[in-house]
Design a protein around this motif. Structure first.
Motif, mmCIF file in Angstrom:
data_model
loop_
_atom_site.group_PDB
_atom_site.id
_atom_site.type_symbol
_atom_site.label_atom_id
_atom_site.label_comp_id
_atom_site.label_asym_id
_atom_site.label_seq_id
_atom_site.Cartn_x
_atom_site.Cartn_y
_atom_site.Cartn_z
ATOM 1 N N ARG A 140 0.869 -1.180 0.000
ATOM 2 C CA ARG A 140 0.000 0.000 0.000
ATOM 3 C C ARG A 140 0.898 1.219 0.000
ATOM 4 O O ARG A 140 1.763 1.354 0.880
ATOM 5 C CB ARG A 140 -0.904 0.025 1.243
ATOM 6 N N GLU A 142 1.186 4.070 1.213
ATOM 7 C CA GLU A 142 0.658 4.946 2.259
ATOM 8 C C GLU A 142 1.212 6.352 2.086
ATOM 9 O O GLU A 142 2.385 6.527 1.752
ATOM 10 C CB GLU A 142 1.078 4.423 3.640
ATOM 11 N N LEU A 150 4.877 -0.368 11.979
ATOM 12 C CA LEU A 150 3.474 -0.067 12.295
ATOM 13 C C LEU A 150 2.715 0.399 11.049
ATOM 14 O O LEU A 150 1.562 0.040 10.857
ATOM 15 C CB LEU A 150 3.375 1.007 13.388
ATOM 16 N N ARG A 151 3.331 1.205 10.242
ATOM 17 C CA ARG A 151 2.681 1.612 8.993
ATOM 18 C C ARG A 151 3.695 1.566 7.863
ATOM 19 O O ARG A 151 4.391 2.537 7.605
ATOM 20 C CB ARG A 151 2.030 2.998 9.109
ATOM 21 N N GLY A 152 3.794 0.405 7.250
ATOM 22 C CA GLY A 152 4.748 0.227 6.164
ATOM 23 C C GLY A 152 4.057 0.355 4.824
ATOM 24 O O GLY A 152 2.829 0.456 4.728
ATOM 25 N N PHE A 155 4.127 -4.792 3.780
ATOM 26 C CA PHE A 155 3.945 -5.354 5.119
ATOM 27 C C PHE A 155 3.269 -6.717 5.028
ATOM 28 O O PHE A 155 2.762 -7.102 3.970
ATOM 29 C CB PHE A 155 3.136 -4.400 6.004
ATOM 30 N N MET A 157 0.393 -9.363 6.031
ATOM 31 C CA MET A 157 -0.969 -9.438 6.553
ATOM 32 C C MET A 157 -1.465 -10.873 6.487
ATOM 33 O O MET A 157 -1.108 -11.623 5.583
ATOM 34 C CB MET A 157 -1.906 -8.559 5.721
ATOM 35 N N ASN A 369 -10.130 1.815 3.026
ATOM 36 C CA ASN A 369 -10.507 0.779 2.084
ATOM 37 C C ASN A 369 -11.731 1.259 1.353
ATOM 38 O O ASN A 369 -12.845 1.132 1.814
ATOM 39 C CB ASN A 369 -10.770 -0.538 2.797
ATOM 40 N N ARG A 372 -15.394 -0.068 0.713
ATOM 41 C CA ARG A 372 -15.640 -0.955 1.822
ATOM 42 C C ARG A 372 -15.776 -0.166 3.113
ATOM 43 O O ARG A 372 -16.523 -0.527 3.990
ATOM 44 C CB ARG A 372 -14.458 -1.914 1.928
ATOM 45 N N GLU A 405 -4.572 -0.274 15.371
ATOM 46 C CA GLU A 405 -5.462 -1.265 14.758
ATOM 47 C C GLU A 405 -4.630 -2.478 14.333
ATOM 48 O O GLU A 405 -3.897 -2.415 13.362
ATOM 49 C CB GLU A 405 -6.173 -0.660 13.538
ATOM 50 N N VAL A 406 -4.773 -3.573 15.078
ATOM 51 C CA VAL A 406 -3.993 -4.772 14.727
ATOM 52 C C VAL A 406 -4.813 -5.753 13.898
ATOM 53 O O VAL A 406 -4.258 -6.657 13.275
ATOM 54 C CB VAL A 406 -3.402 -5.468 15.973
ATOM 55 N N GLY A 407 -6.139 -5.597 13.914
ATOM 56 C CA GLY A 407 -6.952 -6.497 13.110
ATOM 57 C C GLY A 407 -8.332 -5.939 12.907
ATOM 58 O O GLY A 407 -8.767 -5.009 13.601
ATOM 59 N N GLN A 408 -9.017 -6.468 11.900
ATOM 60 C CA GLN A 408 -10.394 -6.026 11.645
ATOM 61 C C GLN A 408 -11.190 -7.185 11.062
ATOM 62 O O GLN A 408 -10.687 -7.935 10.220
ATOM 63 C CB GLN A 408 -10.393 -4.834 10.672
ATOM 64 N N GLY A 442 -2.713 -7.511 10.812
ATOM 65 C CA GLY A 442 -1.421 -7.002 10.351
ATOM 66 C C GLY A 442 -0.304 -7.696 11.113
ATOM 67 O O GLY A 442 0.075 -7.266 12.200
ATOM 68 N N ARG A 445 2.645 -5.478 11.753
ATOM 69 C CA ARG A 445 2.242 -4.422 12.676
ATOM 70 C C ARG A 445 2.091 -4.976 14.088
ATOM 71 O O ARG A 445 2.466 -4.317 15.069
ATOM 72 C CB ARG A 445 0.926 -3.781 12.214
HETATM 73 P P1 ATP Z 1 -5.180 1.585 8.857
HETATM 74 O O1 ATP Z 1 -6.503 2.139 9.293
HETATM 75 O O2 ATP Z 1 -4.189 1.524 9.960
HETATM 76 O O3 ATP Z 1 -4.657 2.237 7.615
HETATM 77 P P2 ATP Z 1 -6.585 -0.360 7.426
HETATM 78 O O4 ATP Z 1 -7.923 -0.252 8.077
HETATM 79 O O5 ATP Z 1 -6.364 0.352 6.156
HETATM 80 O O6 ATP Z 1 -5.453 0.054 8.475
HETATM 81 P P3 ATP Z 1 -7.154 -3.103 6.757
HETATM 82 O O7 ATP Z 1 -7.460 -2.927 5.327
HETATM 83 O O8 ATP Z 1 -8.265 -3.281 7.730
HETATM 84 O O9 ATP Z 1 -6.192 -1.893 7.239
HETATM 85 O O10 ATP Z 1 -6.092 -4.293 6.828
HETATM 86 C C1 ATP Z 1 -6.065 -5.291 7.827
HETATM 87 C C2 ATP Z 1 -4.924 -5.078 8.806
HETATM 88 O O11 ATP Z 1 -3.673 -4.881 8.139
HETATM 89 C C3 ATP Z 1 -5.091 -3.858 9.656
HETATM 90 O O12 ATP Z 1 -5.958 -4.104 10.727
HETATM 91 C C4 ATP Z 1 -3.654 -3.596 10.110
HETATM 92 O O13 ATP Z 1 -3.357 -4.401 11.242
HETATM 93 C C5 ATP Z 1 -2.839 -4.071 8.937
HETATM 94 N N1 ATP Z 1 -2.323 -2.946 8.140
HETATM 95 C C6 ATP Z 1 -3.025 -2.125 7.325
HETATM 96 N N2 ATP Z 1 -2.236 -1.214 6.751
HETATM 97 C C7 ATP Z 1 -0.979 -1.471 7.197
HETATM 98 C C8 ATP Z 1 0.289 -0.881 6.958
HETATM 99 N N3 ATP Z 1 0.425 0.151 6.126
HETATM 100 N N4 ATP Z 1 1.374 -1.398 7.588
HETATM 101 C C9 ATP Z 1 1.254 -2.443 8.431
HETATM 102 N N5 ATP Z 1 0.081 -3.035 8.700
HETATM 103 C C10 ATP Z 1 -1.030 -2.565 8.097
#
Ligand code: ATP
Ligand code: MG
Ligand code: MG
Ligand code: MG
Length: 559
Positions: A140, A142, A150-152, A155, A157, A369, A372, A405-408, A442, A445
């Motif tokens: 991604r 970012e 934490l925000r790569g 990364f 997943m 997303n 979504r 946010e570690v998971g969703q 993640g 993460r």
């Molecule tokens: P964020 O809100 O932090 O950008 P996200 O809601 O976009 O995350 P999801 O699409 O829900 O992320 O992806 C599932 C999981 O992947 C997230 O819960 C997070 O733990 C991890 N994740 C998302 N973006 C990154 C990132 N840039 N680097 C590391 N882990 C990530």
């Protein structure tokens, strides 16, 4: 494993470029090395911990009936056009072309790929439900990669996808996933909380995020002491939300800062207060009114002011006039000295429905997303709850804390099956779009989140469930034959029942001890002068004192 054969390039100095504790510690303890912004090499200690995290995740996924796959990273453009996300995903989607100029996305998530895969195989409800998962590198682009892993931009997943013929079946898997996530994060020793998250266009409480509690976290969690209520601020509502968008609009206009009226004045103001990094403004530019996110980036003590419009960095005349400060996001709302990082995503999303010219086609949603996550229906949706307001369940005043946010977990419904034409025959032979869920963790993460919560001033201390090794055996002096022989022997014996890292390097004892505390294995055994009397020193990573233990009793002592 002998440390002389490992690659653990620890640093003596604390790296100053790192922006978070876990980032600093992971650089210092020789776990990661940056290759480019948001792109890291995972060195051996990191790889061992990641393997352990993945083992736990795999086990829990398979426990609830998930089957592992490994899907391609390169996704043909056509697939993403089917779902409409080739355009909608915007700049966060990394794109490449092949030698024939065919375009591909580097997978940031796999709804399209998995839907296409399963669609071609499943024709009947009899094959449902089905849950597939993978653990894989995601890409991604970012806007602000930061805080190390934490925000790569690249990364790891774990992403899972489930397929169902009806709501009940989707509900069941959603609950199973939710429970599996709770077990995973408990086993990983994270201080976490599951919170209601914003489901956007899909609406309702169809999604939960799992938040590791930490001040560095980029999310704000709203909770109360009076009930189990917990929600992402993006989702949280107060018990009496603003009624109409015009009211919210009026409120917005009122809080324009009187003494900051031009972009130049704002830039100067940002320079006076380094804790203030972001403001959301409505600015009058040559081509009309625009809602703009203005960010002061601290780089080497220099404050740079950047303005974003529809996720693009834009040029602005210094005399462009600020007409209103928006009450639209946690960071920019309220007190001017607020240091809460702002939700750029939401501000950009807010623009979409904000009646100041941001409704143009070709807008981008950023860092969410797309599709979504949400679809705003008006500015009132973006009036975030304030601390102290009564939360939606009426239980009590809102309190805030920060989370990573570690998971969703997410109920997608028929979003992808409809756009991508994935139907199966139901019990009555009628074609029905399949219901889907998706569930992410993640992995990389999570590793950083564990470090955020497991360290002291000397370094990391690993939870037993993920520690790269159980025991650190250290020779205090490699020149002394008794010591070396004893250490060799202890290493051989303990390796039968434990994962042992053996520091056999020809280094000063002080260097070895410092490295050992940085790396943070649960138990350290020092073989030193006592060796000639059959005595070694044993210390738990978080103990103050070490114990002298007779070598003959070592195995039972450690048991
Ligand atoms: P964020 O809100 O932090 O950008 P996200 O809601 O976009 O995350 P999801 O699409 O829900 O992320 O992806 C599932 C999981 O992947 C997230 O819960 C997070 O733990 C991890 N994740 C998302 N973006 C990154 C990132 N840039 N680097 C590391 N882990 C990530
Ligand atoms: Mg994101
Ligand atoms: Mg998120
Ligand atoms: Mg998410």
């Amino acid at each position: 494993m002998r440390q002389s054969q490992m690659f653990i390039p620890t640093l003596r100095e604390t790296p100053t470029e790192a922006e978070s504790l876990s980032h600093r510690l992971m650089l210092k303890s020789g776990m990661i090395k940056q290759l480019a912004r948001g792109i890291y090499a995972y060195l051996p200690i990191t790889q061992l911990v990641l393997n352990n995290i993945q083992d736990i995740v795999r086990e829990e996924m398979m426990n609830i009936g998930g089957a592992e796959v490994h899907l391609p990273v390169l996704h043909p453009r056509e697939l993403w056009e089917e779902s409409g996300r080739w355009d909608a995903y915007g700049k966060e989607l990394m794109r490449v072309s092949d030698r024939h100029d065919r375009e591909f996305a580097l997978g940031p998530t796999h709804e399209e790929v998995i839907t296409a895969l399963v669609r071609d195989e499943l024709k009947s409800y009899k094959k449902l439900p089905l849950t597939l998962f993978q653990i894989q590198t995601k890409f991604r682009d970012e806007l602000r990669p930061r805080f190390g892993l934490l925000r790569g931009r690249e990364f790891i997943m774990k992403d899972a996808y489930s397929f169902h013929i009806d709501e009940e079946s989707l509900d069941q898997t959603y609950r199973d996933m939710y429970d599996a996530y709770s077990r995973i994060f408990t086993r990983l020793d994270l201080n976490f909380r599951a919170v209601e998250a914003d489901g956007g266009s899909i609406g309702g409480s169809h999604t939960h995020e799992f938040m590791a509690l930490a001040d560095i976290g980029e999310d704000t969690i709203v909770y109360t002491d009076e009930s189990s209520y917990a929600a992402n601020i993006e989702k949280a509502e107060c018990s009496a939300p603003a009624e109409s968008s015009s009211e919210a609009m009026l409120e917005t206009e009122k809080i324009a800062t009187p003494d900051i009226q031009t972009v130049k004045e704002l830039a100067d103001f940002l320079k006076t207060d380094l804790t203030l990094t972001t403001k959301t403004m409505v600015v009058k530019t040559d081509d009309g009114l625009k809602m703009i996110v203005i960010r002061g980036d601290q780089e080497l003590n220099d404050v740079k002011v950047k303005a974003y419009f529809n996720s693009e960095i834009i040029e602005m005349a210094e005399d462009a006039e600020i007409t209103a400060e928006l009450n639209a996001s946690p960071g920019s709302l309220g007190p001017v000295n607020s240091s809460i990082p702002v939700y750029l995503d939401y501000q950009v999303a807010a623009m979409r429905n904000y009646p100041v010219g941001a409704n143009e086609t070709g807008y981008h949603l950023l860092n969410v997303n797309h599709d979504r996550d949400f679809e705003a229906s008006g500015i009132s949706d973006f009036r975030f709850i304030n601390e102290g307001e009564i939360v939606a369940d009426g239980s009590g005043p809102a309190k805030f804390m920060r989370g990573i946010e570690v998971g969703q977990v997410f109920k997608l419904g028929t979003k992808y099956s409809e756009s991508m034409n994935f139907n199966v025959l139901d019990q009555n032979g009628r074609a029905k779009p399949v219901l889907m869920g998706c569930y992410g963790i993640g992995i990389s993460r999570v590793l950083s989140a564990i470090v955020e919560g497991h360290h002291d001033d000397k370094g990391i201390y690993w939870p037993k469930s993920v520690t790269p090794f159980d025991i650190h055996v250290i020779t205090a002096n490699t020149k002394d034959e008794t010591i070396t022989n004893t250490a060799d022997e202890i290493y051989d014996i303990l390796s039968k029942n434990h994962k042992v890292l053996y520091d056999d390097r020809n280094e000063r004892a002080g260097v070895k001890f410092a490295d050992s505390e940085l790396i943070g294995l649960p138990v350290r055994i020092v073989v030193g002068r006592g060796a000639k009397d059959g005595i070694v020193e044993v210390k738990g990573r978080q103990d103050e004192e070490s114990a002298e233990v007779n070598i003959t009793e070592l195995t039972s002592y450690l048991a």
